[in-house]
Each structure stands twice: as C-alpha cells, then as structure tokens.
Write an enzyme that holds these catalytic residues in place. Structure first.
Site, PDB file in Angstrom:
ATOM      1  N   SER A  84       0.833  -1.196   0.000  1.00  0.00           N
ATOM      2  CA  SER A  84       0.000   0.000   0.000  1.00  0.00           C
ATOM      3  C   SER A  84       0.876   1.258   0.000  1.00  0.00           C
ATOM      4  O   SER A  84       1.629   1.453  -0.938  1.00  0.00           O
ATOM      5  CB  SER A  84      -0.967  -0.077   1.187  1.00  0.00           C
ATOM      6  N   HIS A  92      -8.149  -4.512  -0.912  1.00  0.00           N
ATOM      7  CA  HIS A  92      -6.831  -3.891  -0.704  1.00  0.00           C
ATOM      8  C   HIS A  92      -5.945  -4.681   0.265  1.00  0.00           C
ATOM      9  O   HIS A  92      -4.786  -4.343   0.452  1.00  0.00           O
ATOM     10  CB  HIS A  92      -7.063  -2.463  -0.176  1.00  0.00           C
ATOM     11  N   ASP A 126     -10.265  -3.813  -5.503  1.00  0.00           N
ATOM     12  CA  ASP A 126      -9.571  -2.945  -4.544  1.00  0.00           C
ATOM     13  C   ASP A 126     -10.175  -1.544  -4.635  1.00  0.00           C
ATOM     14  O   ASP A 126     -10.028  -0.872  -5.658  1.00  0.00           O
ATOM     15  CB  ASP A 126      -8.073  -2.940  -4.898  1.00  0.00           C
TER      16      ASP A 126
HETATM   17  C1  MLT Z   1      -1.512   5.977  -0.224  1.00  0.00           C
HETATM   18  O1  MLT Z   1      -1.923   6.984   0.308  1.00  0.00           O
HETATM   19  O2  MLT Z   1      -0.316   5.687  -0.344  1.00  0.00           O
HETATM   20  C2  MLT Z   1      -2.559   5.038  -0.752  1.00  0.00           C
HETATM   21  O3  MLT Z   1      -3.786   5.661  -0.800  1.00  0.00           O
HETATM   22  C3  MLT Z   1      -2.620   3.793   0.019  1.00  0.00           C
HETATM   23  C4  MLT Z   1      -2.908   4.057   1.470  1.00  0.00           C
HETATM   24  O4  MLT Z   1      -1.983   4.304   2.184  1.00  0.00           O
HETATM   25  O5  MLT Z   1      -4.059   3.997   1.878  1.00  0.00           O
END
Ligand code: MLT
Length: 201
Positions: free
Chosen positions: A102, A183, A152
């Site tokens: 992520s 996700h 996701d």
């Molecule tokens: C981010 O902000 O890097 C992406 O949206 C993934 C997350 O951290 O939720």
C-alpha cells in the site's frame, strides 16, 4: 529513519527493504521474510510522516491524492537513507529488493520512478501510480512484481495496468498478479511473490 536491520546468512545476500502500509510500523512485514527469503538481510523502515498519528512515507491531500512535493522530498530522503544504511551496516547497496504494501508500495514505486539505481527489484503489493507525466530512468534489468486486487476500492484495476505499462515502458520486467479481493495483503499474493523472487536473476 526509525528502522530494524537484521543481518541474514551473509552481508552479501540480498537485502529486503520492508515498507509498511499507512498506520503500520517497521514490525508489520517482518513475517513475510520467512516466505520470501529467510536468508536475506532485512532493513525494515518506518515512514517519517505522521497522519493523525499513523505513520506513512509521504503526505497525501486526500485518499489516493498524493502531495507530490512531499512525495519527491520523502523519496529522496529514503534513497539517501538507503545509501547511508548500506555504509553503516555493510550490506550490498546494489542488491536491495523492496517489499512494500500500500503506502509502502507507493514509495517503493516512487524510488523506481525517480532513481535508476535505487532498487535491484521490487515486490509491490496494492500499489498506485506514484506520479504521472514524468520521464522514468532506464529500468532495464529491474524485476517488478505487482500484486493487485480485482475489487480494490483504493486502487482500481486500471491503476495497476497503468503502473505495469509505465514501468515496462521504462524497461523493467514486470509481472502483474491478480487476486479476487480488495486492498488487503493475502497469502496467495505472498506465495506468488515468493515464486517471482525465486526466479529473479
Ligand atoms: C496511499 O496513500 O499511499 C494510498 O492511498 C494507500 C494508502 O496508504 O491507503
């Protein structure tokens, strides 16, 4: 940067750079090492940015909307940290393989987007395209594994396809792996990452 370093079988082994998701810590991805490469050195780094107390690697303006100026600054900060950590601990700077989830996958992607020699390879779990409309360095010889979820909500399927196309266009050898899920990080994609890792040159 706050981090954990664990020496593997030898300092010449690959070094796994572990990068957690938003709200995580440097402890989160340690269990993945047993799957991916138990003999590797491990450098697990905590994001330097706090979003209401949740560690991240760079600021965002809203969910999925990145603060590009901060992303560039934090990418450089992590890049320089890697150079310094290689000197301090004695691991091979040319043999660093990122495993990011992520937000951690997004900063790993950003390292590849901005610096030719930042990583040898990267396993990106549920990444987004870190920036658009920029020229990437020549990524020939770099292996990239992308694990994506077909449902996701944070990362639409097209985003994963775009990331694959952009990295491939810069010469990287990209494998895009799909799981029918959202996700979250699941065992299926970790095993697929293990297979990918074992086939790296
Ligand atoms: C981010 O902000 O890097 C992406 O949206 C993934 C997350 O951290 O939720």
């Amino acid at each position: 940067m706050k981090h954990i370093f664990k020496e593997g079988e030898s300092l010449d082994s690959p070094t796994l750079l572990l990068l957690h998701g938003t709200g995580g810590t440097e402890e989160d991805l340690l269990p993945l090492v047993d799957y991916i490469d138990p003999t590797a050195n491990v450098l697990s780094v905590r994001g330097n940015v706090s979003e209401n107390g949740m560690p991240r690697y760079f600021k965002r303006l809203a969910e999925g909307v990145f603060d590009e100026e901060d992303l560039i600054f934090r990418t450089k900060e992590l890049y320089e940290f890697l150079d310094q950590a290689a000197k301090d601990y004695g691991f091979d700077r040319q043999n660093v393989i990122a495993v990011g989830y992520s937000n951690g996958a997004n900063i790993a992607g950003s390292l590849l987007f901005h610096y030719q020699d930042s990583l040898r390879a990267a396993s990106l779990h549920h990444p987004m395209v870190p920036r658009r409309g920029i020229d990437l360095p020549d990524l020939s010889g770099k292996g990239v594994f992308i694990a994506a979820g077909t449902n996701d909500p944070i990362c639409p399927a097209q985003e994963s396809e775009d990331l694959k196309a952009i990295l491939s266009g810069a010469g990287a050898d990209v494998k895009l792996h799909w799981e029918s899920q959202g996700h979250q990080l699941n065992l299926g994609e970790i095993k697929a990452a293990q297979d990918w890792y074992q086939q790296l040159d």
